[in-house]
Structure formats: C-alpha cells, structure tokens
Design a protein around this motif. Structure first.
Motif, PDB file in Angstrom:
ATOM      1  N   ARG A  59       0.828  -1.205   0.000  1.00  0.00           N
ATOM      2  CA  ARG A  59       0.000   0.000   0.000  1.00  0.00           C
ATOM      3  C   ARG A  59       0.865   1.260   0.000  1.00  0.00           C
ATOM      4  NH1 ARG A  59      -3.051  -2.368   4.229  1.00  0.00           N
ATOM      5  NH2 ARG A  59      -2.073  -0.830   5.607  1.00  0.00           N
ATOM      6  N   PRO A  60       0.409   2.312  -0.685  1.00  0.00           N
ATOM      7  CA  PRO A  60       1.221   3.538  -0.751  1.00  0.00           C
ATOM      8  C   PRO A  60       1.398   4.247   0.582  1.00  0.00           C
ATOM      9  CG  PRO A  60      -0.941   3.848  -1.793  1.00  0.00           C
ATOM     10  CD  PRO A  60      -0.792   2.376  -1.530  1.00  0.00           C
ATOM     11  N   ASP A  61       0.478   4.008   1.558  1.00  0.00           N
ATOM     12  CA  ASP A  61       0.652   4.697   2.836  1.00  0.00           C
ATOM     13  C   ASP A  61       1.863   4.180   3.603  1.00  0.00           C
ATOM     14  OD1 ASP A  61      -0.436   2.241   3.511  1.00  0.00           O
ATOM     15  OD2 ASP A  61      -2.049   3.052   4.757  1.00  0.00           O
ATOM     16  N   TRP A  62       2.427   3.045   3.201  1.00  0.00           N
ATOM     17  CA  TRP A  62       3.696   2.563   3.751  1.00  0.00           C
ATOM     18  C   TRP A  62       4.782   2.547   2.678  1.00  0.00           C
ATOM     19  CZ3 TRP A  62       6.326   2.277   7.999  1.00  0.00           C
ATOM     20  CH2 TRP A  62       7.441   1.444   8.115  1.00  0.00           C
ATOM     21  N   ALA A  63       4.489   1.902   1.550  1.00  0.00           N
ATOM     22  CA  ALA A  63       5.493   1.798   0.487  1.00  0.00           C
ATOM     23  C   ALA A  63       5.872   3.170  -0.056  1.00  0.00           C
ATOM     24  CB  ALA A  63       4.969   0.915  -0.644  1.00  0.00           C
ATOM     25  N   GLY A  64       4.965   4.137   0.026  1.00  0.00           N
ATOM     26  CA  GLY A  64       5.246   5.457  -0.512  1.00  0.00           C
ATOM     27  C   GLY A  64       5.961   6.391   0.439  1.00  0.00           C
ATOM     28  N   LEU A  65       6.191   5.955   1.667  1.00  0.00           N
ATOM     29  CA  LEU A  65       6.893   6.802   2.626  1.00  0.00           C
ATOM     30  C   LEU A  65       8.372   6.921   2.263  1.00  0.00           C
ATOM     31  CD1 LEU A  65       5.524   5.653   6.108  1.00  0.00           C
ATOM     32  CD2 LEU A  65       4.919   7.723   4.836  1.00  0.00           C
ATOM     33  N   THR A  66       8.921   8.104   2.455  1.00  0.00           N
ATOM     34  CA  THR A  66      10.365   8.258   2.294  1.00  0.00           C
ATOM     35  C   THR A  66      11.072   7.626   3.496  1.00  0.00           C
ATOM     36  OG1 THR A  66      10.431  10.356   3.485  1.00  0.00           O
ATOM     37  CG2 THR A  66      10.020  10.439   1.096  1.00  0.00           C
ATOM     38  N   PRO A  67      12.338   7.277   3.341  1.00  0.00           N
ATOM     39  CA  PRO A  67      13.082   6.767   4.497  1.00  0.00           C
ATOM     40  C   PRO A  67      13.060   7.717   5.690  1.00  0.00           C
ATOM     41  CG  PRO A  67      14.297   6.322   2.495  1.00  0.00           C
ATOM     42  CD  PRO A  67      13.140   7.187   2.104  1.00  0.00           C
ATOM     43  N   SER A  68      13.138   9.014   5.430  1.00  0.00           N
ATOM     44  CA  SER A  68      13.093   9.987   6.524  1.00  0.00           C
ATOM     45  C   SER A  68      11.759   9.930   7.248  1.00  0.00           C
ATOM     46  CB  SER A  68      13.336  11.401   5.990  1.00  0.00           C
ATOM     47  OG  SER A  68      14.631  11.515   5.441  1.00  0.00           O
ATOM     48  N   ALA A  69      10.665   9.730   6.501  1.00  0.00           N
ATOM     49  CA  ALA A  69       9.346   9.631   7.120  1.00  0.00           C
ATOM     50  C   ALA A  69       9.238   8.378   7.982  1.00  0.00           C
ATOM     51  CB  ALA A  69       8.266   9.627   6.043  1.00  0.00           C
ATOM     52  N   ARG A  70       9.825   7.282   7.521  1.00  0.00           N
ATOM     53  CA  ARG A  70       9.853   6.077   8.367  1.00  0.00           C
ATOM     54  C   ARG A  70      10.629   6.344   9.652  1.00  0.00           C
ATOM     55  NH1 ARG A  70      11.014   3.357   3.350  1.00  0.00           N
ATOM     56  NH2 ARG A  70      13.178   3.009   4.002  1.00  0.00           N
ATOM     57  N   GLY A  71      11.718   7.086   9.535  1.00  0.00           N
ATOM     58  CA  GLY A  71      12.501   7.427  10.722  1.00  0.00           C
ATOM     59  C   GLY A  71      11.696   8.225  11.730  1.00  0.00           C
ATOM     60  N   LYS A  72      10.870   9.160  11.248  1.00  0.00           N
ATOM     61  CA  LYS A  72      10.044   9.954  12.151  1.00  0.00           C
ATOM     62  C   LYS A  72       9.037   9.082  12.894  1.00  0.00           C
ATOM     63  CE  LYS A  72      10.435  14.306   9.590  1.00  0.00           C
ATOM     64  NZ  LYS A  72       9.719  15.313   8.775  1.00  0.00           N
ATOM     65  N   LEU A  73       8.468   8.093  12.203  1.00  0.00           N
ATOM     66  CA  LEU A  73       7.537   7.178  12.865  1.00  0.00           C
ATOM     67  C   LEU A  73       8.239   6.392  13.976  1.00  0.00           C
ATOM     68  CD1 LEU A  73       5.497   5.710   9.849  1.00  0.00           C
ATOM     69  CD2 LEU A  73       4.776   7.442  11.498  1.00  0.00           C
ATOM     70  N   LEU A  74       9.457   5.967  13.701  1.00  0.00           N
ATOM     71  CA  LEU A  74      10.205   5.217  14.720  1.00  0.00           C
ATOM     72  C   LEU A  74      10.546   6.098  15.912  1.00  0.00           C
ATOM     73  CD1 LEU A  74      12.520   3.114  12.394  1.00  0.00           C
ATOM     74  CD2 LEU A  74      10.784   2.208  13.942  1.00  0.00           C
ATOM     75  N   HIS A  75      10.838   7.366  15.664  1.00  0.00           N
ATOM     76  CA  HIS A  75      11.087   8.288  16.777  1.00  0.00           C
ATOM     77  C   HIS A  75       9.827   8.445  17.637  1.00  0.00           C
ATOM     78  CE1 HIS A  75      15.164   9.729  16.448  1.00  0.00           C
ATOM     79  NE2 HIS A  75      15.036   9.941  15.149  1.00  0.00           N
ATOM     80  N   ARG A  76       8.668   8.559  17.002  1.00  0.00           N
ATOM     81  CA  ARG A  76       7.423   8.666  17.768  1.00  0.00           C
ATOM     82  C   ARG A  76       7.183   7.402  18.585  1.00  0.00           C
ATOM     83  NH1 ARG A  76       3.848  10.363  12.731  1.00  0.00           N
ATOM     84  NH2 ARG A  76       4.856  12.346  12.202  1.00  0.00           N
ATOM     85  N   LEU A  77       7.451   6.252  17.967  1.00  0.00           N
ATOM     86  CA  LEU A  77       7.286   4.984  18.675  1.00  0.00           C
ATOM     87  C   LEU A  77       8.173   4.948  19.918  1.00  0.00           C
ATOM     88  CD1 LEU A  77       6.072   2.048  18.580  1.00  0.00           C
ATOM     89  CD2 LEU A  77       8.219   1.403  17.458  1.00  0.00           C
ATOM     90  N   ALA A  78       9.416   5.380  19.776  1.00  0.00           N
ATOM     91  CA  ALA A  78      10.352   5.384  20.904  1.00  0.00           C
ATOM     92  C   ALA A  78       9.843   6.269  22.031  1.00  0.00           C
ATOM     93  CB  ALA A  78      11.727   5.844  20.440  1.00  0.00           C
ATOM     94  N   ASP A  79       9.295   7.427  21.677  1.00  0.00           N
ATOM     95  CA  ASP A  79       8.767   8.336  22.702  1.00  0.00           C
ATOM     96  C   ASP A  79       7.591   7.712  23.444  1.00  0.00           C
ATOM     97  OD1 ASP A  79      10.639  10.197  21.916  1.00  0.00           O
ATOM     98  OD2 ASP A  79       9.245  11.363  20.689  1.00  0.00           O
ATOM     99  N   LEU A  80       6.696   7.063  22.701  1.00  0.00           N
ATOM    100  CA  LEU A  80       5.533   6.428  23.317  1.00  0.00           C
ATOM    101  C   LEU A  80       5.957   5.286  24.228  1.00  0.00           C
ATOM    102  CD1 LEU A  80       3.172   6.341  20.210  1.00  0.00           C
ATOM    103  CD2 LEU A  80       2.874   7.739  22.265  1.00  0.00           C
ATOM    104  N   PHE A  81       6.918   4.503  23.779  1.00  0.00           N
ATOM    105  CA  PHE A  81       7.404   3.387  24.594  1.00  0.00           C
ATOM    106  C   PHE A  81       8.050   3.903  25.872  1.00  0.00           C
ATOM    107  CE2 PHE A  81      10.042   0.034  26.110  1.00  0.00           C
ATOM    108  CZ  PHE A  81       9.431  -1.139  25.719  1.00  0.00           C
ATOM    109  N   GLU A  82       8.848   4.932  25.737  1.00  0.00           N
ATOM    110  CA  GLU A  82       9.556   5.485  26.891  1.00  0.00           C
ATOM    111  C   GLU A  82       8.575   5.924  27.976  1.00  0.00           C
ATOM    112  OE1 GLU A  82      13.617   7.819  26.832  1.00  0.00           O
ATOM    113  OE2 GLU A  82      11.962   9.114  26.233  1.00  0.00           O
ATOM    114  N   ALA A  83       7.462   6.476  27.567  1.00  0.00           N
ATOM    115  CA  ALA A  83       6.459   6.950  28.532  1.00  0.00           C
ATOM    116  C   ALA A  83       5.780   5.801  29.272  1.00  0.00           C
ATOM    117  CB  ALA A  83       5.413   7.793  27.815  1.00  0.00           C
ATOM    118  N   ARG A  84       5.844   4.603  28.703  1.00  0.00           N
ATOM    119  CA  ARG A  84       5.171   3.456  29.321  1.00  0.00           C
ATOM    120  C   ARG A  84       6.155   2.362  29.733  1.00  0.00           C
ATOM    121  NH1 ARG A  84       0.099   2.053  25.465  1.00  0.00           N
ATOM    122  NH2 ARG A  84      -0.101   0.380  27.012  1.00  0.00           N
TER     123      ARG A  84
END
Length: 495
Positions: A59-84
């Motif tokens: 799907r384009p909502d994943w396959a169409g993401l730039t590598p930098s955009a994937r990196g931003k998602l991983l940063h958000r994931l790290a922040d959410l995990f850290e809080a819990r």
C-alpha cells in the motif's frame, strides 16, 4: 482471587482471538498461578497475519513513505514506549519472572534501538558503478525485502524484538512478530503503540501460540521474504529447514556455552563480580551466560572461594520486589530441566560446592527457584560443560597455559561469546583473535549495544543483529542499467 485477563493477537490493526477460539494460560513464575490468557493461534491465523503484512507492504501509505518519514515514525514509537516503560517492565516480570530492576533497565534502553535505526533509515545509499561500457550507466538502489517473520524467545521478549523490528521497519519491511507462548503479553500490548505512532495497519502484526502450530506455518508461508529467529539451537534448526523449502533469507541467534577465562594477573575481585554477572544475573537465562569458568590453576581455589562467598549472599525472592537479586526460572519445563542437569553433573563426578537444589525458603514462596549453583572438578567433556542449561549453574574448569585455555574454550559446538580477565593488554589482544566467538569481552561481561554487531558462529547461529550493517540485512540491492547511447546495435550485424 486473581482476575485473569485475555490479550488478543493484533492482525491488520485489529485485536483478534484465535480462529479456533482456543486460549493458552500464562502463569506468573513466582506464584505459578494463571494471570493472563493468549490466543492459541494456528495456520489460519498465520495466513491472515502474513496477508495483512503483504497488503501493508504494497500500500502507498507505507510503500510510498520516504526513508526519513519512516525514521520519524520510529522516533514517535520510541517516545511512546519510553512513557510506558514501567508498565512494560511489569508485564514482562509477570510473564517471565525476571527481576523488576532488570526489566526496568531493559525497558528504559529499548527506545534507544528504535531511535538509532530511525537515524539510519535515510542513511542507506545506493551507488553508481563503473563498467567497461561508457555508454551504459549502472546504479544500485536498496530495496526492502518484504514481509519479515520475527520469532522471539521468553527471556527478553521486547528487547530482542527491538533487535529485529527496529532495522526491519527502518528499511521499509513489514513484520509478523511471533513471541514465545510463555511470554506474549508484553508484545501484543506493545503492538498497540504502532497505530498510536502513526504506522499504517498491518505494518506490524503480532500472533501468539505454539511454535509447531503457528510458528511453523509462518516460516513456511511462501509470501514472506525473511525469518529472524532467536531461541535454542533445536528450534533454530527446525526454522532453518522450513525456511529452506522456500529459499527464505534466515537470521538465527541461538544458544551458547560461553567461557569466562581468568588469568593470574587479573583483578580477582573484579573477575569474581564479572563471573557473577555472567551466570547468576537473569538467573542464568541468557544466551550469553558465562556458564563455563575457565580459571588458571594457580588462582583456582582463591577465585572459587571469592565467587562462592559472594554468591551465598544472593537474595532470592519476589521479582516485583526491588530488593530481590535473583528471580525464579521462567517456566516449569525449564525448572525441571535445570534440576535434571544438576543431577547429571553430580552423576558425572562434578563436585557441587554451592547450591545444587531448588530454592525452598519462605522468600521463595511457590516460585520456580533454583539456588545459585557452582560445580568444581568439571572437565570439558562432561554434559554440564557441553550442553546449554540456561539456568544458574556454573561449571569451573582449571587450565595451566594460554594454549590450553583457548583449546578448552573453543572445544564447543557453540560460538556466541567469551570473556577474558587479564591486565596484560598483549595477551588480551592475542587471545581475543584466537577465540572462535562472535563477541569477546575483556575485563567486563554482558555488555551489548544497538551500535555493536551481535551474533555467533557454529551452532550459535548465522547473521548479525545491531550496528550499522544490521539494517542492510533487510534490503535486497537492486541493480539498474541505463543505456545512454543514441542507438542500440543489431546483435546479428557484424561491424
């Protein structure tokens, strides 16, 4: 009365019971009482999870993401995990019985893995290659492999999942995660963070159940591209055979029988502490456990006395109590296996100088405790020295020379890690080159990092996790050729 909670699988962004409606009980190792249930997934659930991951990958909502955009998602994931982090630490204690202090330490470090690979997501580059035809341009581009099946063990579920998920997602792959049937709760709860972080549905799916029922179906699915497995060598061998039927790429991080080698010039107090960390931390339930202590004969008795003295003070107890220093074994089957190996060692003629039985004090309650156990008089041909026990049992083997130490250390089916204790820098460098292992620690033990490659040789597995090159394991370089000449020659006209 404990309220037993159900924790469904996560497939395509939805919470799902098993297709059969069956559940598996999960017990708290300290009380042996059921506190949770997970779905008993089968091949039907495996197919659904792989199908969701295949769709998400395309799907384009994943396959169409730039590598930098994937990196931003991983940063958000790290922040959410850290809080819990504290919540996840408690879940893992309930699942595998490890100490709350150890699991808090792990949970607080896990975000670093996702942030590290978030930073690498847009650092993987292709190349322009030279060739003999100046009219032809040849470039390479990194292409994500596709769907990756990640299978994790019961000793450190979320940390070992991070080893796999962080680089796989940074590379643009989609994932089906199958945790151990003994420790699945933290993984299915973790899956909810991906939607909160903004990952599209199906990019990460978590299924639960037994290895031979759902795990085998995942590995055998022709739609997947790779299997990343951490566990024992028996399970790894089965995964390898199944994956070979469809030529899936495979990474295996398996067991170990790691030597901790101490020379006379070592600081013996430091060495004793390193030995304790290597075998009794995590109740010995770690693939890198320093389960073989190779000690120079000149200091054998002195070092053993120090280790025994320090080990006598180890406090067993409730893993949720911060004062506890050694927790119970994670599963009933593992508990019985460790006790059997204690009997085997005694029958083989090893001398038990500490422990050698189940923990039975009031502080142990009804838990699956094994006392810190040390055997001397061990030779390297004994089963206690050759087979991975995965418990708090230390085998002490004397040596007389560097050559003998290296011979003993390398005389094993495994090759995951080794420790060296010496103040002689030239010896440390020289012997680290001769040890046949994936990791060598000098005057330290059990150090790991997201920046450093980790893995073994021989029956300790294939491939490496962590470090810069780990992300490359989830790409297939694509070679692209461009003709820049104005005409293409007729191959049947000679000039």
């Amino acid at each position: 009365m404990i309220k037993v909670l159900d924790y469904p699988m996560r497939i395509g962004g939805e919470a799902c019971p098993a297709a059969t409606g069956e559940w598996i009980d999960t017990a708290y190792p300290f009380t042996r009482k059921t506190w949770a249930r997970i779905p008993r997934g089968t091949a039907v659930d495996a197919a659904a999870a792989v199908g969701a991951a295949v769709q998400a990958f395309e799907r384009p909502d994943w396959a169409g993401l730039t590598p930098s955009a994937r990196g931003k998602l991983l940063h958000r994931l790290a922040d959410l995990f850290e809080a819990r982090a504290e919540e996840f630490a408690r879940l893992e204690v309930m699942d595998n019985g490890k100490r709350i202090t150890e699991m808090l330490g792990q949970m607080r470090r896990i975000p670093d893995w996702y942030r590290y690979f978030a930073g690498l997501a847009d650092k993987v580059e292709g190349a322009v290659l030279s060739n003999e035809n100046q009219a032809v341009l040849n470039i390479t581009r990194p292409a994500p492999l596709g769907v990756v099946v990640c299978i994790t063990p019961w000793n450190s579920p979320l940390l070992l999942a991070a080893y796999k998920l962080a680089p796989a997602l940074a590379a643009g792959c989609t994932v089906v995660l199958k945790p151990s049937e003994f420790t699945s709760v933290s993984s299915v709860v973790f899956a909810d963070l991906f939607a909160e972080a903004g990952f599209p549905p199906g990019v990460v799916n978590v299924v639960t159940g037994y290895g031979d029922e759902i795990g085998a179906a995942l590995v055998s699915d022709p739609r997947i591209a790779k299997v990343s497995f951490t566990g024992g060598d028996v399970g790894g061998r089965a995964v390898y055979k199944l994956a070979a039927e469809h030529f899936h790429e495979v990474a295996l991080e398996l067991g170990g029988k790691s030597p901790n080698i101490v020379f006379p010039d070592a600081d013996l107090d430091n060495a004793a502490n390193g030995v304790l960390a290597g075998i009794f931390a995590a109740t010995g339930q770690t693939c890198i456990a320093g389960s073989r202590l190779l000690v120079h004969r000149d200091i054998h008795d002195d070092l053993v006395e120090r280790i025994v003295s320090k080990s006598k003070g180890i406090r067993m107890g409730d893993p949720l109590d911060a004062a506890t220093q050694m927790a119970p074994v994670a599963t009933e089957a593992q508990y019985q296996k460790i006790l059997e190996y204690i009997d085997i060692a005694k029958a083989e003629g090893a001398t038990c100088v500490l422990g050698g039985k189940a923990g039975q004090g009031a502080e142990c309650g009804d838990g699956l405790f094994i006392e810190p156990t040390i055997f001397t008089g061990v030779t390297n041909d004994m089963r206690i020295a050759r087979e991975e026990v995965f418990g708090p049992i230390l085998s002490v083997i004397p040596f007389d020379s560097e050559d003998e130490a290296i011979t003993i250390a390398n005389d094993t089916d495994y090759g995951l890690a080794a420790g060296l204790w010496t103040q002689d820098l030239s010896r440390a460098v020289r012997l680290s080159e001769r040890l046949k292992t994936g990791t060598v620690w000098v005057n330290i033990y059990r150090a790991v990092s997201y920046t450093s490659p980790f893995g073994g040789i021989k029956q300790s597995g294939i491939g490496r996790e962590n470090g810069k090159k780990a992300i490359e394991e989830f790409f297939a370089p694509k070679s692209i050729w461009f003709n820049t000449a104005p005409t293409v020659a007729n191959p049947f006209e000679m000039t």
